[in-house]
Scaffold this motif. Structure first.
Motif, short mmCIF file in Angstrom:
data_model
loop_
_atom_site.label_atom_id
_atom_site.label_comp_id
_atom_site.label_asym_id
_atom_site.label_seq_id
_atom_site.Cartn_x
_atom_site.Cartn_y
_atom_site.Cartn_z
N PHE A 20 21.48 -14.93 -25.05
CA PHE A 20 20.41 -13.94 -24.91
C PHE A 20 20.84 -12.59 -25.47
N GLY A 21 22.05 -12.15 -25.12
CA GLY A 21 22.56 -10.88 -25.64
C GLY A 21 22.60 -10.86 -27.16
N ASN A 22 23.00 -11.97 -27.76
CA ASN A 22 23.04 -12.05 -29.22
C ASN A 22 21.65 -12.05 -29.83
N ALA A 47 21.30 -6.31 -21.88
CA ALA A 47 21.43 -7.73 -22.23
C ALA A 47 22.89 -8.15 -22.25
N ASP A 48 23.75 -7.32 -22.84
CA ASP A 48 25.17 -7.65 -22.89
C ASP A 48 25.82 -7.63 -21.51
N SER A 49 25.31 -6.80 -20.62
CA SER A 49 25.93 -6.71 -19.30
C SER A 49 25.63 -7.93 -18.44
N THR A 77 19.31 -8.44 -15.70
CA THR A 77 18.21 -9.30 -16.17
C THR A 77 16.87 -8.62 -15.93
N LYS A 78 16.72 -8.04 -14.75
CA LYS A 78 15.48 -7.33 -14.44
C LYS A 78 15.32 -6.09 -15.32
N GLU A 79 16.43 -5.42 -15.60
CA GLU A 79 16.37 -4.26 -16.50
C GLU A 79 15.91 -4.70 -17.89
N CYS A 80 16.39 -5.85 -18.35
CA CYS A 80 15.98 -6.36 -19.65
C CYS A 80 14.49 -6.66 -19.68
N THR A 81 13.95 -7.12 -18.57
CA THR A 81 12.51 -7.38 -18.50
C THR A 81 11.75 -6.09 -18.75
N ASP A 82 12.22 -4.99 -18.17
CA ASP A 82 11.58 -3.69 -18.37
C ASP A 82 11.66 -3.26 -19.83
N TRP A 83 12.84 -3.36 -20.44
CA TRP A 83 13.01 -2.94 -21.84
C TRP A 83 12.20 -3.84 -22.77
N CYS A 84 12.14 -5.11 -22.46
CA CYS A 84 11.36 -6.04 -23.28
C CYS A 84 9.88 -5.68 -23.23
N ASN A 85 9.38 -5.40 -22.04
CA ASN A 85 7.97 -5.01 -21.90
C ASN A 85 7.68 -3.73 -22.65
N LYS A 86 8.57 -2.75 -22.56
CA LYS A 86 8.37 -1.49 -23.29
C LYS A 86 8.38 -1.72 -24.79
N ALA A 87 9.34 -2.52 -25.26
CA ALA A 87 9.43 -2.80 -26.70
C ALA A 87 8.17 -3.50 -27.20
N HIS A 88 7.63 -4.39 -26.40
CA HIS A 88 6.42 -5.11 -26.78
C HIS A 88 5.21 -4.18 -26.81
N ILE A 89 5.04 -3.40 -25.76
CA ILE A 89 3.90 -2.49 -25.67
C ILE A 89 3.94 -1.44 -26.78
N ARG A 90 5.14 -1.02 -27.16
CA ARG A 90 5.29 0.02 -28.19
C ARG A 90 5.34 -0.56 -29.60
N LYS A 99 7.53 -13.73 -26.41
CA LYS A 99 7.50 -15.02 -25.69
C LYS A 99 8.88 -15.66 -25.66
N VAL A 100 9.60 -15.62 -26.77
CA VAL A 100 10.95 -16.21 -26.84
C VAL A 100 11.88 -15.50 -25.87
N ILE A 101 11.84 -14.18 -25.86
CA ILE A 101 12.71 -13.40 -24.97
C ILE A 101 12.36 -13.70 -23.51
N ASN A 102 11.08 -13.84 -23.22
CA ASN A 102 10.67 -14.09 -21.84
C ASN A 102 11.08 -15.48 -21.35
N VAL A 103 11.26 -16.43 -22.26
CA VAL A 103 11.79 -17.73 -21.84
C VAL A 103 13.18 -17.54 -21.24
N TYR A 104 14.01 -16.75 -21.91
CA TYR A 104 15.34 -16.42 -21.38
C TYR A 104 15.22 -15.68 -20.05
N LEU A 105 14.34 -14.68 -20.02
CA LEU A 105 14.24 -13.83 -18.83
C LEU A 105 13.66 -14.55 -17.62
#
Length: 125
Positions: A20-22, A47-49, A77-90, A99-105
């Motif tokens: 996921f981090g990669n 993601a790396d953490s 993992t929860k923090e990544c969910t927040d960053w993923c949502n922001k990246a998507h909305i922006r 969708k791919v990232i959310n499968v991991y999350l």
């Protein structure tokens, strides 16, 4: 027969978190400077953490210490969910990448909880 010990790379949660981090890195590296400097760095660090905290917990001796780091990875993992949502909305990631990232999350918390449960039940120290 030689006794085989569990290795970090045997953990499903670690392998998933590492991959996921990669994946996040590959996505963020293509962003412009502003996006990388704001959301990108935070997203990659979070993601790396996840895998880093699993690795650190795995390297600890005491059960409570291990589990503490596994819970840190859940928080990341929860923090990544927040960053993923922001990246998507922006508009930084497409619907398909989202969708791919959310499968991991969605999968990672279950895998980390399984690791915590295994640690609680199987380790005596």
């Amino acid at each position: 027969m030689e006794k085989r010990y569990l290795q970090l790379t045997d953990l499903t949660s670690y392998k998933s978190a590492f991959n996921f981090g990669n994946e996040v890195w590959k996505i963020v590296i293509g962003w412009d400077y502003f996006a990388k400097d704001t959301i990108g760095k935070q997203f990659v660090n979070a993601a790396d953490s996840i895998s880093a905290n699993i690795a650190e917990g795995f390297g600890r001796y005491h059960k409570k210490d291990k589990i503490k780091f596994y819970y840190y990875s859940l928080g990341s993992t929860k923090e990544c969910t927040d960053w993923c949502n922001k990246a998507h909305i922006r508009g930084l990631i497409s619907d398909d990448i989202y969708k791919v990232i959310n499968v991991y999350l969605e999968r990672l918390p279950r895998e980390i909880h399984q690791l915590i449960k295994f640690t609680e039940e199987k380790l005596s120290v």
